[in-house]
Design a protein around this motif. Structure first.
Motif, PDB file in Angstrom:
ATOM      1  N   MET A 106      43.398  34.536  37.337  1.00 49.30           N
ATOM      2  CA  MET A 106      44.235  35.622  36.825  1.00 49.30           C
ATOM      3  C   MET A 106      45.568  35.085  36.329  1.00 49.30           C
ATOM      4  O   MET A 106      46.016  34.029  36.756  1.00 49.30           O
ATOM      5  CB  MET A 106      44.443  36.685  37.906  1.00 49.30           C
ATOM      6  CG  MET A 106      45.348  36.315  39.047  1.00 49.30           C
ATOM      7  SD  MET A 106      47.068  36.819  38.721  1.00 49.30           S
ATOM      8  CE  MET A 106      47.969  35.788  39.867  1.00 49.30           C
ATOM      9  N   LEU A 129      43.208  27.922  42.473  1.00 51.78           N
ATOM     10  CA  LEU A 129      43.824  28.521  43.656  1.00 51.78           C
ATOM     11  C   LEU A 129      43.469  27.668  44.869  1.00 51.78           C
ATOM     12  O   LEU A 129      42.301  27.393  45.119  1.00 51.78           O
ATOM     13  CB  LEU A 129      43.298  29.940  43.849  1.00 51.78           C
ATOM     14  CG  LEU A 129      44.022  30.782  44.891  1.00 51.78           C
ATOM     15  CD1 LEU A 129      45.426  31.125  44.432  1.00 51.78           C
ATOM     16  CD2 LEU A 129      43.239  32.041  45.184  1.00 51.78           C
ATOM     17  N   PRO A 130      44.459  27.248  45.635  1.00 48.32           N
ATOM     18  CA  PRO A 130      44.126  26.412  46.788  1.00 48.32           C
ATOM     19  C   PRO A 130      43.355  27.189  47.843  1.00 48.32           C
ATOM     20  O   PRO A 130      43.575  28.381  48.045  1.00 48.32           O
ATOM     21  CB  PRO A 130      45.496  25.966  47.312  1.00 48.32           C
ATOM     22  CG  PRO A 130      46.467  26.943  46.761  1.00 48.32           C
ATOM     23  CD  PRO A 130      45.898  27.454  45.472  1.00 48.32           C
ATOM     24  N   ALA A 131      42.422  26.508  48.498  1.00 46.11           N
ATOM     25  CA  ALA A 131      41.633  27.152  49.538  1.00 46.11           C
ATOM     26  C   ALA A 131      42.478  27.404  50.781  1.00 46.11           C
ATOM     27  O   ALA A 131      42.314  28.407  51.464  1.00 46.11           O
ATOM     28  CB  ALA A 131      40.425  26.288  49.887  1.00 46.11           C
ATOM     29  N   VAL A 132      43.350  26.489  51.079  1.00 45.38           N
ATOM     30  CA  VAL A 132      44.256  26.646  52.222  1.00 45.38           C
ATOM     31  C   VAL A 132      45.668  26.472  51.692  1.00 45.38           C
ATOM     32  O   VAL A 132      46.121  25.355  51.504  1.00 45.38           O
ATOM     33  CB  VAL A 132      43.977  25.612  53.322  1.00 45.38           C
ATOM     34  CG1 VAL A 132      44.929  25.806  54.491  1.00 45.38           C
ATOM     35  CG2 VAL A 132      42.533  25.729  53.802  1.00 45.38           C
ATOM     36  N   ALA A 133      46.302  27.578  51.421  1.00 46.71           N
ATOM     37  CA  ALA A 133      47.633  27.515  50.826  1.00 46.71           C
ATOM     38  C   ALA A 133      48.657  27.280  51.916  1.00 46.71           C
ATOM     39  O   ALA A 133      49.103  28.210  52.566  1.00 46.71           O
ATOM     40  CB  ALA A 133      47.927  28.815  50.080  1.00 46.71           C
ATOM     41  N   PHE A 186      46.776  25.865  37.898  1.00 44.28           N
ATOM     42  CA  PHE A 186      45.958  25.137  38.865  1.00 44.28           C
ATOM     43  C   PHE A 186      44.903  26.068  39.438  1.00 44.28           C
ATOM     44  O   PHE A 186      45.055  27.287  39.421  1.00 44.28           O
ATOM     45  CB  PHE A 186      46.828  24.630  40.021  1.00 44.28           C
ATOM     46  CG  PHE A 186      47.859  23.624  39.601  1.00 44.28           C
ATOM     47  CD1 PHE A 186      47.676  22.280  39.870  1.00 44.28           C
ATOM     48  CD2 PHE A 186      49.002  24.017  38.929  1.00 44.28           C
ATOM     49  CE1 PHE A 186      48.612  21.354  39.476  1.00 44.28           C
ATOM     50  CE2 PHE A 186      49.956  23.095  38.528  1.00 44.28           C
ATOM     51  CZ  PHE A 186      49.757  21.758  38.806  1.00 44.28           C
ATOM     52  N   GLY A 213      50.102  32.738  37.836  1.00 45.06           N
ATOM     53  CA  GLY A 213      48.703  32.621  37.444  1.00 45.06           C
ATOM     54  C   GLY A 213      48.021  31.456  38.125  1.00 45.06           C
ATOM     55  O   GLY A 213      48.676  30.558  38.663  1.00 45.06           O
ATOM     56  N   HIS A 214      46.723  31.511  38.143  1.00 43.64           N
ATOM     57  CA  HIS A 214      45.924  30.412  38.673  1.00 43.64           C
ATOM     58  C   HIS A 214      44.558  30.442  37.989  1.00 43.64           C
ATOM     59  O   HIS A 214      44.178  31.437  37.358  1.00 43.64           O
ATOM     60  CB  HIS A 214      45.793  30.493  40.196  1.00 43.64           C
ATOM     61  CG  HIS A 214      45.165  31.751  40.695  1.00 43.64           C
ATOM     62  ND1 HIS A 214      43.814  31.996  40.616  1.00 43.64           N
ATOM     63  CD2 HIS A 214      45.708  32.856  41.278  1.00 43.64           C
ATOM     64  CE1 HIS A 214      43.551  33.175  41.144  1.00 43.64           C
ATOM     65  NE2 HIS A 214      44.682  33.726  41.546  1.00 43.64           N
ATOM     66  N   ASN A 247      35.323  30.621  49.455  1.00 41.35           N
ATOM     67  CA  ASN A 247      36.276  30.143  48.457  1.00 41.35           C
ATOM     68  C   ASN A 247      35.804  30.608  47.097  1.00 41.35           C
ATOM     69  O   ASN A 247      35.161  29.859  46.363  1.00 41.35           O
ATOM     70  CB  ASN A 247      36.391  28.624  48.506  1.00 41.35           C
ATOM     71  CG  ASN A 247      37.095  28.162  49.747  1.00 41.35           C
ATOM     72  OD1 ASN A 247      38.122  28.715  50.144  1.00 41.35           O
ATOM     73  ND2 ASN A 247      36.533  27.152  50.386  1.00 41.35           N
ATOM     74  N   GLU A 264      37.451  33.047  44.171  1.00 40.08           N
ATOM     75  CA  GLU A 264      38.481  33.944  43.646  1.00 40.08           C
ATOM     76  C   GLU A 264      38.489  33.851  42.132  1.00 40.08           C
ATOM     77  O   GLU A 264      38.508  32.744  41.576  1.00 40.08           O
ATOM     78  CB  GLU A 264      39.867  33.531  44.142  1.00 40.08           C
ATOM     79  CG  GLU A 264      40.055  33.575  45.643  1.00 40.08           C
ATOM     80  CD  GLU A 264      40.302  34.989  46.133  1.00 40.08           C
ATOM     81  OE1 GLU A 264      40.258  35.183  47.356  1.00 40.08           O
ATOM     82  OE2 GLU A 264      40.526  35.882  45.293  1.00 40.08           O
TER      83      GLU A 264
END
Lengths: 420, 207
Positions: free
Chosen positions: B103, B202-206, B200, B54-55, B98, B100
């Motif tokens: 979920m 969701l990171p923009a650049v994972a 957390f 999840g994020h 960015n 999202e």
């Protein structure tokens, strides 16, 4: 010179703490990574710089849990196909991409890839390890074909070939765009994905950070098309990317992947310690999960293969020339000849560089990773943020401490580095 | 010191919170926020929920989509994948860079004696790092495998579902000390609750 000794001493102290690295692996380690959740969890915990960093916490909260967590995510299908100029035309016509020509990444049978002694007979050459060779060959395929992430901006850019050159995308003679593939995402939609080769195969050399790829420009173009001001992204410049979500823009150079097995640490700030090849596999696995919106995980054998392949990049370089006395005196304390002229970490305040990335609240350690110098003359620009355009400029600035290097020594160092 | 105190406070909070919120009449089983545990069923009918992933979404470029930010009412926009997913063929993509939706994926096990259907979100509560809570808007539930509304779940069977919801506004200082309490219901009265590990954005650049 005293400054150089100080730096060398600090690096040696860190090195003394450094555990075994990922340049070699046993079949047992492969089997434990593949089959033992507790081992994966222990490896992750041992690898992270500090468990309380947000980067660490984001992984520890979900990876290798005793019950539930990312282990229970559905496995992402590895069926992909190259993304080509013709596919862009499909998108431009407003049609959906297809996967008719896609292929699974075939994984050899378990005994073959785990190196099980009871498995197939080994090659007679005692210097060859068939399991290792199999892993690496599979990993090369994964490097080229498995999408590590999908992005809205990538789907958008893929449909606009006129912008590809601006974004630094490379197209080969048969129209394939390097590093882009078609794949079906977690929702079954065929999209464009970015593979390892998309960022780490500059000039077509696997492992070399792509200095042309302009991720900031690509994202800025997409944002601008949506009416957003993305000048900050555009300012990253080619070959650089900001991997954090903090408010400050701190782009770093897309790293080379050479000698990561001996590097000891991953990420420019060294937030991940390489405690074995499993560290690399877990790093790729978690990166994949986040890149796929935490809705799928990769087939773990593909991650071990990728780790095996990446750990092999650069290790077959020709023997290095003998270093000049100036190198031994000034540089070897950090850039250890026994570790492919790389090393561990150096405190940011000991370097005359911007320390923002080292102090980043998400994944900063206060340090920077000491990179390998093998093939360094091909890998400009230099430093974590690519701030030094050439080796000459770097040495002229007195790297690492700012202390002036006498011209004769500089010349000797440059000649050596250019031959390394 | 501030961080240390925060960490200690959170540890204490994590240890105490489940005990505080569990109703003795419900059987008293508690959740372990650190391991994605489950809680006892509500009303005696068991849905066992196990955290998968999840994020909290990424609302960097669409702050109006975040919870409590005045997002458009009515039919919710399709979550996660479409916010930053591929543009539908023949349509101009409306997603932005960015953006999202949040979920949670969870495994649901039906511990009742009969098949269950009509899965629905009863409540999603964000527990902030200072212990305050915030109700979040659920956007929908789908079967993680089929992406369709969950089909009937036979007795004793389990399935992975994805719950989409409107996540909290972006917190640039988020250091990962927020988690969710999520209550799910199915059929007439079957229910289960889940307390997630820390979640957390969701990171923009994972990478």
């Amino acid at each position: 010179m005293a400054r150089a000794l100080h730096l060398a001493l600090r690096a040696a102290l860190l090195s003394a703490c450094a555990p075994p690295t990922g340049d070699a692996a046993t079949p047992e380690e492969a089997a434990r990574y593949l089959e033992d959740r507790a081992f994966r969890r222990e490896t992750l915990e041992a690898a992270l710089w500090r468990p309380d960093l947000p980067y660490s916490r984001s992984l520890l909260s979900s990876y290798g849990l005793p019950d539930g967590g990312w282990d229970r995510l559905p496995v992402q299908a590895s069926r992909t196909a190259p993304f080509t100029r013709a596919d862009a035309d499909v998108l431009a016509r407003g049609e959906a991409l297809a996967l008719d020509d896609a292929r699974e990444i075939a994984v050899p049978s378990a005994p073959e890839v785990t190196g099980d002694p009871a498995g197939p007979a080994r090659e007679p050459d005692p210097g060859a390890d068939p399991a290792e060779a199999t892993w690496r060959a599979l990993g090369a395929t994964v490097f080229d074909r498995l999408p590590m992430r999908g992005d809205a901006w990538l789907d958008w850019l893929a449909a606009r070939p006129a912008l590809w050159n601006d974004a630094g995308l490379s197209v080969d003679a048969v129209g394939r765009v390097r590093g882009l593939v078609r794949f079906a995402d977690a929702r079954g939609r065929v999209r464009v994905g970015l593979t390892c080769a998309g960022c780490h195969a500059g000039d077509g050399v696997p492992g070399r950070g792509d200095r042309r790829l302009n991720l900031g420009r690509a994202r800025a173009l997409y944002a601008a098309a949506r009416g957003l001001d993305a000048t900050a992204l555009d300012a990253w410049g080619p070959g650089r990317v900001d991997v954090t979500d903090t408010d400050s823009d701190d782009p770093t150079a897309i790293p080379d992947l050479f000698h990561v097995g001996t590097a000891g640490w991953l990420n420019h700030s060294g937030v991940v310690r390489v405690v074995g090849r499993a560290t690399l596999a877990i790093r790729f696995e978690t990166q994949f999960v986040q890149g796929h919106l935490m809705q799928t995980r990769p087939e773990r054998r593909l991650m071990w293969a990728l780790a095996s392949y990446v750990a092999s990049l650069g290790i077959e370089a020709p023997p290095a020339p003998a270093p000049p006395p100036a190198f031994t005196a000034r540089c070897a304390g950090c850039h250890d000849p026994a570790r492919a002229y790389g090393g561990d970490l150096v405190a940011a305040e000991d370097l005359g560089v911007d320390a923002a990335v080292a102090r980043d609240p998400e994944r900063g350690t206060g340090h920077y990773k000491i990179p390998s110098l093998r093939g360094v003359s091909d890998n400009a620009p230099y430093l974590h943020d690519g701030a030094a355009p050439t080796l000459d400029a770097l040495l002229a600035a007195g790297h690492p401490s700012g202390e002036a290097i006498p011209p004769a020594e500089r010349a000797a160092l440059l000649a050596f580095l250019n031959a390394l | 010191m501030k961080r240390l105190m925060t960490t200690l406070s959170l540890a204490l909070l994590s240890a105490l919170t489940p005990a505080c919120i569990a109703d003795p009449d419900d059987g008293g089983a508690t959740a372990d926020a650190g391991s994605g545990g489950t809680e006892a069923p509500v009303n005696g009918a068991a849905l066992t929920l196990t955290f998968v992933s999840g994020h909290l979404g990424n609302y960097w470029d669409c702050p109006g989509e975040a919870n409590g930010a005045g997002a458009a009412a009515g039919a919710p926009r399709e979550a996660a994948g479409d916010a930053a997913g591929a543009c539908p063929p023949g349509e101009e993509c409306v997603s932005i860079i960015n953006c999202e939706a949040a979920m949670v994926m969870l495994e649901v096990e039906n511990e009742t004696d009969g098949a269950l259907s009509d899965f629905r979100i009863e409540r999603i509560v964000l527990v902030n790092d200072d212990g305050t809570t915030e109700d979040l808007e659920g956007l929908g539930i789908v079967d993680a495998e089929t992406q369709a509304p969950p089909a009937a779940l036979p007795a004793g069977a389990s399935r992975t579902l994805r719950v989409d919801f409107r996540g909290p506004a972006r917190d640039p200082n988020d250091d990962g000390n927020r988690f969710l309490r999520l209550e799910l219901r199915a059929g007439e009265s079957a229910a289960g609750t889940l307390e997630t590990p820390p979640l957390f954005s969701l990171p923009a650049v994972a990478t």
